[in-house]
Scaffold this active site. Sequence first.
Site, PDB file in Angstrom:
ATOM      1  N   GLY A  41       0.868  -1.231  -0.042  1.00 29.38           N
ATOM      2  CA  GLY A  41       0.003   0.099   0.064  1.00 29.38           C
ATOM      3  C   GLY A  41       0.798   1.168   0.050  1.00 29.38           C
ATOM      4  O   GLY A  41       2.090   1.234  -0.709  1.00 29.38           O
ATOM      5  N   TYR A  65     -12.952   5.570  12.637  1.00 25.17           N
ATOM      6  CA  TYR A  65     -11.598   5.792  11.881  1.00 25.17           C
ATOM      7  C   TYR A  65     -11.432   7.491  11.759  1.00 25.17           C
ATOM      8  O   TYR A  65     -10.294   7.733  11.803  1.00 25.17           O
ATOM      9  CB  TYR A  65     -11.963   5.443  10.286  1.00 25.17           C
ATOM     10  CG  TYR A  65     -11.161   5.542   9.263  1.00 25.17           C
ATOM     11  CD1 TYR A  65      -9.614   4.596   9.092  1.00 25.17           C
ATOM     12  CD2 TYR A  65     -11.123   6.606   8.454  1.00 25.17           C
ATOM     13  CE1 TYR A  65      -8.911   4.725   8.234  1.00 25.17           C
ATOM     14  CE2 TYR A  65     -10.100   6.744   7.353  1.00 25.17           C
ATOM     15  CZ  TYR A  65      -8.983   6.084   7.266  1.00 25.17           C
ATOM     16  OH  TYR A  65      -8.154   6.169   6.213  1.00 25.17           O
ATOM     17  N   PRO A 107      -3.196  11.448   2.387  1.00 24.98           N
ATOM     18  CA  PRO A 107      -3.925  11.027   1.287  1.00 24.98           C
ATOM     19  C   PRO A 107      -5.128  10.876   0.971  1.00 24.98           C
ATOM     20  O   PRO A 107      -5.780  10.584   2.086  1.00 24.98           O
ATOM     21  CB  PRO A 107      -3.180   9.637   1.374  1.00 24.98           C
ATOM     22  CG  PRO A 107      -3.020   9.033   2.546  1.00 24.98           C
ATOM     23  CD  PRO A 107      -2.987  10.316   3.449  1.00 24.98           C
TER      24      PRO A 107
END
Length: 304
Positions: free
Chosen positions: A16, A156, A186
């Site tokens: 990732g 989150y 990001p």
Amino acid sequence: MGWDGKVAFVTGGVSGIGFGIARAFAAAGMRLILSYRDETHRAAAERWFVDAGYVAPVFVKLDVTDRARFAEVAHEIDARFGRLDVLVNNAGVSVFGPTDEAAHADYDWIMGVNFGGVANGLVALLPLVKRGGPGGHVVNVASMAAYLSGPQAGIYTASKFAVRGLTECLRYNLAPYGIGCSLMCPGLTRTNAWDSALKRPDDFAESGFAAVDRAELETFGAAFDAGMDPFEVGGKTLAGMTRNDAVIFTHPEFAEDFREIYDASIAALPDEPVPEGRQEIERLRRAAARDAAAGKAIGLADLI
């Protein structure tokens, strides 16, 4: 800032975004230590570095919630390199569900990895970075969720807001040492981050969220195919570090969101006179922040 020969540690650096950052660092001449949990990803990452003609990184197995293991890793880096120039706290989980249904296990897992993992990295490894003196850098990887909330990402989002606040303050603390500090946020990136819910540890099995529907999750994951290449994210991260940017935004598509946040925030402020005493406290706070950013160590006395 030249990065050739610098020693960098990236958590979650074998897949990732972490792998994208690691590849960008390798291209800049850095020596790498990468943490991993999955042996298949580690082996694939090692093959890539060898095939690309780079020196293979040092790989360390690490669960970022494991403080004792983090301390061991710090000792291993010190013994092997005697220094650490760049620390990238990247490892995280992307798990979603309605916050009103969340159980303690949901909070403990997501916050423990996404925020606790960053805190553990800082406690274990900042002493090594500080020992190296000016020129070091810390990057804490968050997400655009550090600014943008949504109905399926409460915990989150909370974890990323927490990383944002921590990093903004840490930047002030590290400036007197000549050490840079950046928050990297990001947007959509071509990774497998969407499958975190399929890897839930047994210790956090008592979720308040509905059971994972794999087909639904895979359909959601298909959206990640439209994301930015992780290597591009890594290159933009390196460029932001070189400029010592406080915030590194890798994706340009969020201007509309930030305008809405700004307008709503200004509109929410009461339109009324402010007592001079309160004005003075805020003036001192702003001045202390400017002085800290310029490299002055700030104490409580500077705020009153």
